[in-house]
Structures are given as C-alpha cells and as structure tokens.
Scaffold this active site. Sequence first.
Site, PDB file in Angstrom:
ATOM      1  N   LYS A  95     -24.847  76.137 -15.489  1.00 37.93           N
ATOM      2  CA  LYS A  95     -25.563  77.348 -15.894  1.00 37.93           C
ATOM      3  C   LYS A  95     -25.110  78.600 -15.151  1.00 37.93           C
ATOM      4  O   LYS A  95     -25.182  79.699 -15.678  1.00 37.93           O
ATOM      5  CB  LYS A  95     -27.065  77.143 -15.734  1.00 37.93           C
ATOM      6  CG  LYS A  95     -27.640  76.209 -16.796  1.00 37.93           C
ATOM      7  CD  LYS A  95     -29.148  76.294 -16.864  1.00 37.93           C
ATOM      8  CE  LYS A  95     -29.689  75.510 -18.043  1.00 37.93           C
ATOM      9  NZ  LYS A  95     -29.631  74.043 -17.823  1.00 37.93           N
ATOM     10  N   GLU A 117     -36.576  83.261 -19.609  1.00 37.50           N
ATOM     11  CA  GLU A 117     -37.586  82.211 -19.651  1.00 37.50           C
ATOM     12  C   GLU A 117     -36.982  80.984 -18.970  1.00 37.50           C
ATOM     13  O   GLU A 117     -35.768  80.860 -18.854  1.00 37.50           O
ATOM     14  CB  GLU A 117     -37.910  81.856 -21.100  1.00 37.50           C
ATOM     15  CG  GLU A 117     -36.880  80.958 -21.800  1.00 37.50           C
ATOM     16  CD  GLU A 117     -35.528  81.622 -22.060  1.00 37.50           C
ATOM     17  OE1 GLU A 117     -35.482  82.874 -22.083  1.00 37.50           O
ATOM     18  OE2 GLU A 117     -34.528  80.909 -22.218  1.00 37.50           O
ATOM     19  N   SER A 383     -22.464  67.829 -16.545  1.00 36.02           N
ATOM     20  CA  SER A 383     -22.967  69.207 -16.529  1.00 36.02           C
ATOM     21  C   SER A 383     -23.702  69.589 -15.247  1.00 36.02           C
ATOM     22  O   SER A 383     -23.760  70.770 -14.893  1.00 36.02           O
ATOM     23  CB  SER A 383     -23.879  69.439 -17.736  1.00 36.02           C
ATOM     24  OG  SER A 383     -24.906  68.471 -17.785  1.00 36.02           O
TER      25      SER A 383
HETATM   26  C1  LIG Z   1     -29.839  73.041 -18.796  1.00 35.55           C
HETATM   27  C2  LIG Z   1     -28.988  71.871 -18.621  1.00 35.55           C
HETATM   28  C3  LIG Z   1     -28.416  71.191 -19.728  1.00 35.55           C
HETATM   29  C4  LIG Z   1     -28.729  71.525 -21.158  1.00 35.55           C
HETATM   30  O1  LIG Z   1     -28.376  72.783 -21.579  1.00 35.55           O
HETATM   31  P1  LIG Z   1     -27.148  73.061 -22.551  1.00 35.55           P
HETATM   32  O2  LIG Z   1     -27.319  74.494 -22.878  1.00 35.55           O
HETATM   33  O3  LIG Z   1     -27.254  72.159 -23.722  1.00 35.55           O
HETATM   34  O4  LIG Z   1     -25.913  72.806 -21.771  1.00 35.55           O
HETATM   35  C5  LIG Z   1     -27.543  70.143 -19.492  1.00 35.55           C
HETATM   36  N1  LIG Z   1     -27.266  69.743 -18.234  1.00 35.55           N
HETATM   37  C6  LIG Z   1     -27.800  70.344 -17.155  1.00 35.55           C
HETATM   38  C7  LIG Z   1     -27.447  69.836 -15.807  1.00 35.55           C
HETATM   39  C8  LIG Z   1     -28.680  71.431 -17.309  1.00 35.55           C
HETATM   40  O5  LIG Z   1     -29.213  72.012 -16.233  1.00 35.55           O
END
Ligand SMILES: *Cc1c(COP(=O)(O)O)cnc(C)c1O
Length: 399
Positions: A95, A117, A383
Amino acid sequence: MNNTVNYNIKPNQLGYFGNFGGNYLPEDLKNEFKNIEEAFNEAINNEEFNRELNYLLKHYAGRPSPVTFAKNLSEKYGAEIYLKREDLNHTGAHKINHSLGEALLAKRMGKKKLIAETGAGQHGVATATAAALMGLECDIYMGAVDIVKEKPNVDRMKILGANIISVESGTKTLKEAVDEAFIAYSKEYETAMYAIGSAVGPHPFPMIIEYFQSVIGREAREQFVEMTNVLPDCVVACVGGGSNSIGMFSGFLEDKDVKIFGVEPLGKGVKLGENAASLTYGKEGIIHAFKCLVLQDENGNVANAYSVASGLDYPGVGPKHCYLKEIGRVTYDVISDKEAIDAFYELSKTEGIIPALESSHAVAYSLKLAKKYPNEKILVNLSGRGDKDIEFVLKTKHI
Ligand SMILES: *Cc1c(COP(=O)(O)O)cnc(C)c1O
C-alpha cells in the site's frame, strides 16, 4: 518470434474498461476529479515528479523489493515457486507504493490534507505515513466497530499524527466509513485530496492506483528473467479491491504465454454474506460511484462482504479486473478462510516468512497450481507481512 499481444489496456475518455468503471459522482466533484486527472497526467510526464517518486520508493519505502525463490516449498510441492516480497516494504505491504504517489500528487496540486477511509487500518496507516513524511494533515474515517477491533493500527495512525474520525452510522464498518469520508471530502475538496486505498472508485482513481502499483510488475518481470532467463508460467496475486494484483499483472498482461490468476476470498462459503468474491459471485452494479461486479441480493442491495482477511472484504472490485475477466485474459478463482490460514502456517514453517492473511490466499492458490502444473514456474505476489494477523490467527487455529 512474437510472444506478445496488445493488452496495454487503458480506460476510455470517460474512464470505462469495457462496461466497467466510469464516474457517477455529482457534478462539482466530477469537475474536481477532472482536475485530479489532469494533474496526474501532467505529473507522470514530469521529470521532477518521477525523480521524487522514484527517490522515495528507493530510499524511503525500500524498493526494489526482492524476488525470493521458495526452495523448500518448491521441493515439497513440485513446481518452482517464487515470491515477490512486497512484505519487505516500509509499513509492511504494497500500500505504501500508492500512498506515496497520492501524497506527492496532493502536494503538487497544492492540497493541505489527505482524507481517506480505512477498514482494517492498513490503508489508514500507509496514508498517515505518507502524510507525516510530506507535512500534510490527515483525516482517517473509520467505523466505530473497526476502531475497537483494530486498536494497534489506530494507535499507529495516532502516533503518526493522523486524526481518526469515528463513524457511527449503519454497520459502523468500512462501507459507512467510505460514505462519510466522501461527504467530508465533498465539503473540503478545494484544500484536500481523497486518497483511495485500492484500484477502485470513480475514474481516474483505478488508473492512478494501477500506475503507482505497476512498479511491482515491472520489477518482478525484470528480476524473474534475471534469475531464471525465462518468464514465469504462472503469475498469482490476491484480489481485494485489486491494487496489488493489478500492479503485478500489469507487468505480464502482454506476455501471452504467461497464465495469470487473481485469487478472491471465499471466506466461509458460497452464500451471500459469507465471502467477498465479487468477480466470482458479483453482478454488474454501481458502488461508491463506479460500475463493477458487486456482491448484491436479488433486489440489488449491496451485500456485506466477509473474509478472514479484512483487507479483502470489499463487496466491489476494480473495474479493470472485471474487464480482464470478461475478455478472459485473467482467470479468477477463490480460496477459503481455512485454506488461507493453512497456507499462512505452511509458508511460515517451510520458508520462515509469515505472510499477511490476504497474501496467504495467493500462497494457498499457488500450492494448488503447483500440483496441477508440477514442471512450471509460479510467481506469487506476497502483498504484505503477517505481523498484524498473528494475534487473530493464534485465536483461530492453534499450532
Ligand atoms: C489491503 C491489502 C490487500 C488487498 O488490497 P488490494 O487493493 O486488493 O491489493 C492485500 N494484501 C495486503 C497485505 C493488504 O494490506
């Protein structure tokens, strides 16, 4: 030799990918979003902006994140499994890539404040981080229920200097937080910028978020080829709103031999309210001023979304994913809560990497793919890291 096809997909002038996307905001906000689009198009062609963004990604966020060959997992499951390590970024997930971009853009437009948000607090923390760094004020709207549930992230945001506004309407969770953040923004847009947390929302935000997250796919493709001399056979990422996945996929869409998989949360099951798999079970509809596949009942009421991974529980999804599904370039499939938690432990014990529960969905799916394609190379977008989930997982399933 031509192994590429033209999947360099951009939205049309009105912000549609096929049928999906657009901008259903009231007129005054629509004009402001036009300003944002113009500022964005100017910025990404500006050398100074790009230099500053790249500097921050490298020296602040810690990019490039490495690609790790998961040797133990590969030996156990057959296929070669590689992980793109977004968990190693500052603040622990992908993010920060778009938060830094949005904050830089806000500054460039002369805005003084970021409004966002947050549900689980991950986007709130990334936004508060970028705001602190760039000397912007930061208002984070969060449901009262979530504020209690996600105390560590609330504390983080406060330490970073953000104002937390408790949202008391409706179910007091993410959907109402978005509604109230938008109402506040519509009164303050001359001095504030809305910082959306995923590849969703009215045009131009899905395009902007994809641009800032595309660094993942660009790096991963180059790193993968450098490590193996070939492209991956499969690329996998989890899909909530769709930002980490669209960033990863954008590096490979035009490589026609690369199979691409987006993984949605099946949660507890297939019934409405038990999952957050909008691409799999959703129908065309409008949510938060854009058109996409939305989880809804037969009367068109938006359903509550559920997943054990709170970063995935949004009842809509980014418009480009809807389009990529429709044209068949990306395969979308589901992983349940249980499978994700099992993968959380499996990656931790086999590789010494504790994944976020969101990312665990992608890991779980890659293990299924490994059985199906034992001789292939699979690249998974990790992610985020799982520190935030430890307390919860231990309560759910003991080791
Ligand atoms: C917020 C988040 C997601 C999901 O959000 P996307 O916009 O679909 O990427 C996935 N993995 C992590 C670690 C997150 O914090």
